[in-house]
Design a protein around this motif. Structure first.
Motif, PDB file in Angstrom:
ATOM      1  N   ALA A  41       0.848  -1.197   0.000  1.00  0.00           N
ATOM      2  CA  ALA A  41       0.000   0.000   0.000  1.00  0.00           C
ATOM      3  C   ALA A  41       0.886   1.250   0.000  1.00  0.00           C
ATOM      4  O   ALA A  41       2.003   1.221   0.518  1.00  0.00           O
ATOM      5  CB  ALA A  41      -0.906  -0.011   1.223  1.00  0.00           C
ATOM      6  N   PRO A  42       0.424   2.330  -0.573  1.00  0.00           N
ATOM      7  CA  PRO A  42       1.247   3.553  -0.619  1.00  0.00           C
ATOM      8  C   PRO A  42       1.577   4.070   0.784  1.00  0.00           C
ATOM      9  O   PRO A  42       0.760   4.011   1.697  1.00  0.00           O
ATOM     10  CB  PRO A  42       0.373   4.544  -1.389  1.00  0.00           C
ATOM     11  CG  PRO A  42      -0.615   3.709  -2.128  1.00  0.00           C
ATOM     12  CD  PRO A  42      -0.858   2.503  -1.282  1.00  0.00           C
ATOM     13  N   TYR A  43       2.778   4.549   0.942  1.00  0.00           N
ATOM     14  CA  TYR A  43       3.215   5.169   2.192  1.00  0.00           C
ATOM     15  C   TYR A  43       4.355   6.122   1.868  1.00  0.00           C
ATOM     16  O   TYR A  43       4.828   6.183   0.723  1.00  0.00           O
ATOM     17  CB  TYR A  43       3.680   4.112   3.207  1.00  0.00           C
ATOM     18  CG  TYR A  43       4.927   3.360   2.776  1.00  0.00           C
ATOM     19  CD1 TYR A  43       6.197   3.780   3.170  1.00  0.00           C
ATOM     20  CD2 TYR A  43       4.836   2.222   1.971  1.00  0.00           C
ATOM     21  CE1 TYR A  43       7.338   3.086   2.777  1.00  0.00           C
ATOM     22  CE2 TYR A  43       5.964   1.535   1.576  1.00  0.00           C
ATOM     23  CZ  TYR A  43       7.209   1.970   1.982  1.00  0.00           C
ATOM     24  OH  TYR A  43       8.333   1.287   1.590  1.00  0.00           O
ATOM     25  N   LYS A  44       4.804   6.877   2.849  1.00  0.00           N
ATOM     26  CA  LYS A  44       5.899   7.824   2.658  1.00  0.00           C
ATOM     27  C   LYS A  44       7.087   7.391   3.499  1.00  0.00           C
ATOM     28  O   LYS A  44       6.993   7.288   4.727  1.00  0.00           O
ATOM     29  CB  LYS A  44       5.473   9.247   3.026  1.00  0.00           C
ATOM     30  CG  LYS A  44       4.541   9.886   2.013  1.00  0.00           C
ATOM     31  CD  LYS A  44       4.319  11.354   2.310  1.00  0.00           C
ATOM     32  CE  LYS A  44       3.466  11.998   1.225  1.00  0.00           C
ATOM     33  NZ  LYS A  44       3.260  13.458   1.477  1.00  0.00           N
ATOM     34  N   LEU A  45       8.200   7.111   2.832  1.00  0.00           N
ATOM     35  CA  LEU A  45       9.412   6.697   3.514  1.00  0.00           C
ATOM     36  C   LEU A  45       9.968   7.870   4.316  1.00  0.00           C
ATOM     37  O   LEU A  45      10.221   8.947   3.770  1.00  0.00           O
ATOM     38  CB  LEU A  45      10.438   6.210   2.495  1.00  0.00           C
ATOM     39  CG  LEU A  45      11.763   5.693   3.050  1.00  0.00           C
ATOM     40  CD1 LEU A  45      11.532   4.464   3.914  1.00  0.00           C
ATOM     41  CD2 LEU A  45      12.734   5.362   1.918  1.00  0.00           C
ATOM     42  N   ALA A  46      10.145   7.649   5.621  1.00  0.00           N
ATOM     43  CA  ALA A  46      10.617   8.688   6.535  1.00  0.00           C
ATOM     44  C   ALA A  46       9.714   9.920   6.493  1.00  0.00           C
ATOM     45  O   ALA A  46      10.139  11.025   6.811  1.00  0.00           O
ATOM     46  CB  ALA A  46      12.061   9.084   6.229  1.00  0.00           C
ATOM     47  N   GLY A  47       8.453   9.720   6.078  1.00  0.00           N
ATOM     48  CA  GLY A  47       7.512  10.815   6.014  1.00  0.00           C
ATOM     49  C   GLY A  47       7.723  11.771   4.865  1.00  0.00           C
ATOM     50  O   GLY A  47       7.066  12.810   4.796  1.00  0.00           O
ATOM     51  N   LEU A  48       8.613  11.409   3.911  1.00  0.00           N
ATOM     52  CA  LEU A  48       8.948  12.334   2.833  1.00  0.00           C
ATOM     53  C   LEU A  48       8.793  11.728   1.442  1.00  0.00           C
ATOM     54  O   LEU A  48       8.193  12.339   0.561  1.00  0.00           O
ATOM     55  CB  LEU A  48      10.400  12.822   3.008  1.00  0.00           C
ATOM     56  CG  LEU A  48      10.719  13.585   4.302  1.00  0.00           C
ATOM     57  CD1 LEU A  48      12.214  13.835   4.406  1.00  0.00           C
ATOM     58  CD2 LEU A  48       9.950  14.897   4.347  1.00  0.00           C
ATOM     59  N   PRO A 105       7.398   9.220  -1.331  1.00  0.00           N
ATOM     60  CA  PRO A 105       6.300   8.281  -1.614  1.00  0.00           C
ATOM     61  C   PRO A 105       6.837   6.931  -2.082  1.00  0.00           C
ATOM     62  O   PRO A 105       7.721   6.868  -2.944  1.00  0.00           O
ATOM     63  CB  PRO A 105       5.503   8.978  -2.727  1.00  0.00           C
ATOM     64  CG  PRO A 105       5.915  10.414  -2.662  1.00  0.00           C
ATOM     65  CD  PRO A 105       7.326  10.424  -2.197  1.00  0.00           C
ATOM     66  N   MET A 106       6.325   5.850  -1.525  1.00  0.00           N
ATOM     67  CA  MET A 106       6.787   4.491  -1.846  1.00  0.00           C
ATOM     68  C   MET A 106       5.587   3.562  -1.933  1.00  0.00           C
ATOM     69  O   MET A 106       4.547   3.796  -1.305  1.00  0.00           O
ATOM     70  CB  MET A 106       7.747   3.982  -0.775  1.00  0.00           C
ATOM     71  CG  MET A 106       9.048   4.750  -0.659  1.00  0.00           C
ATOM     72  SD  MET A 106      10.281   4.224  -1.870  1.00  0.00           S
ATOM     73  CE  MET A 106      10.690   2.593  -1.241  1.00  0.00           C
ATOM     74  N   GLN A 107       5.769   2.486  -2.699  1.00  0.00           N
ATOM     75  CA  GLN A 107       4.772   1.417  -2.781  1.00  0.00           C
ATOM     76  C   GLN A 107       5.471   0.064  -2.783  1.00  0.00           C
ATOM     77  O   GLN A 107       4.989  -0.890  -3.378  1.00  0.00           O
ATOM     78  CB  GLN A 107       3.909   1.576  -4.028  1.00  0.00           C
ATOM     79  CG  GLN A 107       3.004   2.801  -3.999  1.00  0.00           C
ATOM     80  CD  GLN A 107       2.046   2.834  -5.167  1.00  0.00           C
ATOM     81  OE1 GLN A 107       1.930   1.886  -5.949  1.00  0.00           O
ATOM     82  NE2 GLN A 107       1.316   3.930  -5.307  1.00  0.00           N
ATOM     83  N   ARG A 108       6.623  -0.027  -2.107  1.00  0.00           N
ATOM     84  CA  ARG A 108       7.378  -1.263  -2.028  1.00  0.00           C
ATOM     85  C   ARG A 108       7.833  -1.484  -0.592  1.00  0.00           C
ATOM     86  O   ARG A 108       8.108  -0.533   0.145  1.00  0.00           O
ATOM     87  CB  ARG A 108       8.618  -1.219  -2.926  1.00  0.00           C
ATOM     88  CG  ARG A 108       8.305  -1.129  -4.412  1.00  0.00           C
ATOM     89  CD  ARG A 108       8.069  -2.497  -5.006  1.00  0.00           C
ATOM     90  NE  ARG A 108       7.652  -2.429  -6.401  1.00  0.00           N
ATOM     91  CZ  ARG A 108       7.447  -3.508  -7.153  1.00  0.00           C
ATOM     92  NH1 ARG A 108       7.624  -4.720  -6.649  1.00  0.00           N
ATOM     93  NH2 ARG A 108       7.051  -3.390  -8.408  1.00  0.00           N
ATOM     94  N   LYS A 109       7.911  -2.744  -0.197  1.00  0.00           N
ATOM     95  CA  LYS A 109       8.451  -3.141   1.093  1.00  0.00           C
ATOM     96  C   LYS A 109       9.696  -3.994   0.863  1.00  0.00           C
ATOM     97  O   LYS A 109       9.827  -4.680  -0.150  1.00  0.00           O
ATOM     98  CB  LYS A 109       7.431  -3.942   1.900  1.00  0.00           C
ATOM     99  CG  LYS A 109       6.214  -3.147   2.326  1.00  0.00           C
ATOM    100  CD  LYS A 109       6.522  -2.275   3.519  1.00  0.00           C
ATOM    101  CE  LYS A 109       5.236  -1.657   4.092  1.00  0.00           C
ATOM    102  NZ  LYS A 109       5.505  -0.839   5.293  1.00  0.00           N
ATOM    103  N   LEU A 110      10.612  -3.946   1.825  1.00  0.00           N
ATOM    104  CA  LEU A 110      11.845  -4.719   1.691  1.00  0.00           C
ATOM    105  C   LEU A 110      11.558  -6.206   1.575  1.00  0.00           C
ATOM    106  O   LEU A 110      12.153  -6.904   0.754  1.00  0.00           O
ATOM    107  CB  LEU A 110      12.757  -4.459   2.892  1.00  0.00           C
ATOM    108  CG  LEU A 110      14.047  -5.284   2.943  1.00  0.00           C
ATOM    109  CD1 LEU A 110      14.937  -4.975   1.751  1.00  0.00           C
ATOM    110  CD2 LEU A 110      14.784  -5.038   4.254  1.00  0.00           C
ATOM    111  N   ILE A 111      10.645  -6.705   2.385  1.00  0.00           N
ATOM    112  CA  ILE A 111      10.328  -8.130   2.393  1.00  0.00           C
ATOM    113  C   ILE A 111       8.840  -8.285   2.666  1.00  0.00           C
ATOM    114  O   ILE A 111       8.234  -7.468   3.374  1.00  0.00           O
ATOM    115  CB  ILE A 111      11.169  -8.880   3.455  1.00  0.00           C
ATOM    116  CG1 ILE A 111      10.992 -10.394   3.345  1.00  0.00           C
ATOM    117  CG2 ILE A 111      10.842  -8.391   4.850  1.00  0.00           C
ATOM    118  CD1 ILE A 111      11.941 -11.175   4.230  1.00  0.00           C
TER     119      ILE A 111
END
Length: 387
Positions: free
Chosen positions: A134-141, A143-149
């Motif tokens: 699901a979309p989120y913001k890495l370190a609050g800055l 935008p990302m839609q990928r997880k490490l694992i």
């Protein structure tokens, strides 16, 4: 012999040995060069520096590393055991590289009347790296839609370090908890650093009535029992405060006592330095008192301050953990290592799911030991001429 000792008629100058060159370089090396050379010899401290750096990277990129939201619950998998990860699966031609987690199957214990999870090797859960999310913001800055694992099969259980009483992923909660617990250590130490250096410096530089007043305040604060003081101040925090305000208030409470020991050390250093030649020369040159203190006196023992602050961070982390464990610190929905340990107070829960205690407890132990070893190395390096 004269032909050997000369080249094209000019004498060959004798070359110094590498040992003599090294000693001569050390004789003119700066403070930070000597600090690094001495610190590098402390192998355990170097390893601890790497561990501490990794812990803070995990805290910084918790959104990317944690597979799930820390408060996402799944009632079907309450107290699910840790699954772990395997890298190879057998196939018709031998084995192939296929990261996976062991499957789980649920059974009902009719004697204890509770759920029991068993390993199901026939149905492994395929695991991938850099999986969509699901979309989120890495370190609050960013935008990302990928997880490490993460699991490549939505709907199947994937709990690297087990689940809690609400079916929340412990691994994700510990990763997010690192952000709160480790940052409280840094923010608390920063506040203690400012108070300790400023008040300790004023006390040691000016002396007299100012020194007496500051020292009496320090003695009063150090005479008050720490835990009861923290409990009283934390109990005064309103329960309806938002999490961010509560976080900063708990940090302030923890920092209230931490600055006193540093102020004592800074005062002692200032008392010994204020009559040194370089301080007198700076005064005679017309430097202001602020410049003498900040430009000449404080940098002369900056390495010692760094080592003291590194040793103070574990104390801050343990203080937050203790307050949250006692139920008077941070509270859910904030996730910290102390909050996670508070959930392990129930002996029945620990007997059924020991990972509720060992996982966050292990994170606290690793962080505190690494910071303590790092502080020991920095403290030794702060005196580079000692053996």
């Amino acid at each position: 012999m004269s032909d050997i000792a000369t080249t094209l008629g000019e004498p060959i100058a004798p070359q110094p040995s590498p040992l003599e060159t090294g000693r001569r370089d050390l004789a003119v090396a700066g403070q930070w060069t000597l600090f690094w050379l001495k610190f590098r010899r402390h192998k355990l401290a170097v390893v601890s520096l790497v561990v501490v750096a990794l812990l803070y990277l995990v805290a910084l990129f918790a959104d990317f590393i944690a597979p799930f939201d820390p408060n996402a619950a799944n009632a079907r998998y309450t107290y699910a055991p840790p699954q772990g990860i395997g890298l190879f699966l057998p196939d018709g031609e031998g084995t192939r590289f296929a990261p996976h987690a062991a499957g789980l199957k649920m059974e009902i214990d009719r004697v204890a009347m509770r759920r029991v999870f068993q390993a199901d090797p026939e149905n492994p859960v395929r695991v991938g790296f850099f999986v969509p999310s699901a979309p989120y913001k890495l370190a609050g800055l960013v935008p990302m839609q990928r997880k490490l694992i993460g699991s490549l099969e939505p709907g199947k259980p994937f709990y690297l370090l087990g689940a809690d009483r609400l079916g929340r992923d412990i691994f994700s909660r510990v990763v997010y908890g690192a952000r709160i617990s480790l940052s409280i250590g840094l923010v608390g130490v920063a506040m203690s650093l400012v108070l300790g250096v400023v008040l300790g410096g004023i006390s040691g530089y000016y002396g007299g009535a100012i020194d007496t007043a500051i020292q009496r305040v320090i003695e009063f604060l150090r005479s008050v029992p720490t835990i009861p003081l923290w409990m009283g101040l934390a109990a005064a925090v309103p329960l309806n405060w938002p999490p961010v305000r509560t976080y900063f208030m708990i940090t302030l409470i923890i920092s209230l006592i931490g600055w006193t020991s540093l102020a004592r050390e800074v005062r002692g250093r200032f008392l010994s330095l204020r009559t040194e030649d370089f301080v007198l020369a700076a005064r005679l040159d017309g430097a202001s008192e602020a410049r003498v203190i900040l430009r000449h006196m404080v940098p002369s023992f900056a390495s010692h301050i760094i080592s003291v602050m590194t040793l103070a961070i574990p104390t801050m982390i343990l203080a937050e953990t203790s307050l949250s464990f006692l139920g008077i610190g941070l509270q859910p929905p904030i996730v910290s290592w102390g909050v996670l340990l508070q959930e392990a107070q129930n002996i029945r829960a620990v007997s059924q799911a020991p990972w509720l205690l060992f996982v966050p407890g292990g994170a606290v132990v690793i962080a505190v030991l690494a910071l303590n070893f790092l502080g020991d190395g920095l403290r030794d390096a702060a005196d580079p001429y000692s053996r």
